[in-house]
Design a protein around this motif. Structure first.
Motif: not given
Ligand SMILES: [Cu+2]
Length: 146
Positions: A34-38, A107-112, A117-127, A61-67
């Protein structure tokens, strides 16, 4: 006596474990990030390669994350010197084929994001795949590349 005990244990183990694996999508995910963002950014972008290990075509068919509040499949298209994004409802992957999400393309567009999130953080995603199976992946946040 010992044999029976081991056999019983094996049976119990398979009973408890097999449903979990039976529901796991037959895909392999490589080079996910995931690309770090401001901090003010309400959207982030994820890239990865998804390989279909199966003998039949499937769709993501779907991608989700609690983040994030939601995740969409996008592709950047260049037309008449302009870049715009189109959204897909699902992403097909041929049998034993792969699809690449990379900068300037899909690309995956991740909203809100729920937090900054900063470089080094880990995000769980469910495909989720079209055969109603899922795969949970851990995606690292990395410094943006330009
Ligand atoms: Cu997008």
């Amino acid at each position: 006596m010992k044999k029976i005990t081991l056999a019983t244990l094996a049976l119990l183990t398979s009973t408890f474990i097999s449903p979990i694996f039976a529901n796991e999508a037959n895909i392999t995910v490589e080079d996910a990030w995931i690309s770090e963002a401001p901090p003010v950014s309400k959207v982030m972008v994820a890239y990865m390669t998804i390989i279909n290990n199966g003998d039949k075509p499937i769709e993501i068919t779907n991608a989700g994350s609690y983040t994030y509040s939601s995740i969409e499949f996008h592709e950047t298209i260049h037309e008449d010197g302009m870049a715009r994004m189109i959204r897909y409802g699902e992403i097909p992957i041929p049998a034993h084929g792969k699809v690449q999400f990379k900068r300037g393309g899909k690309h995956f567009m991740l909203f809100n994001p729920t937090k900054h999130l900063k470089a080094g953080d880990i995000v769980k995603m469910k495909l989720t795949t079209s055969d109603k199976k899922t795969k949970v992946i851990s995606v690292p946040v990395e410094k943006a590349q330009y």
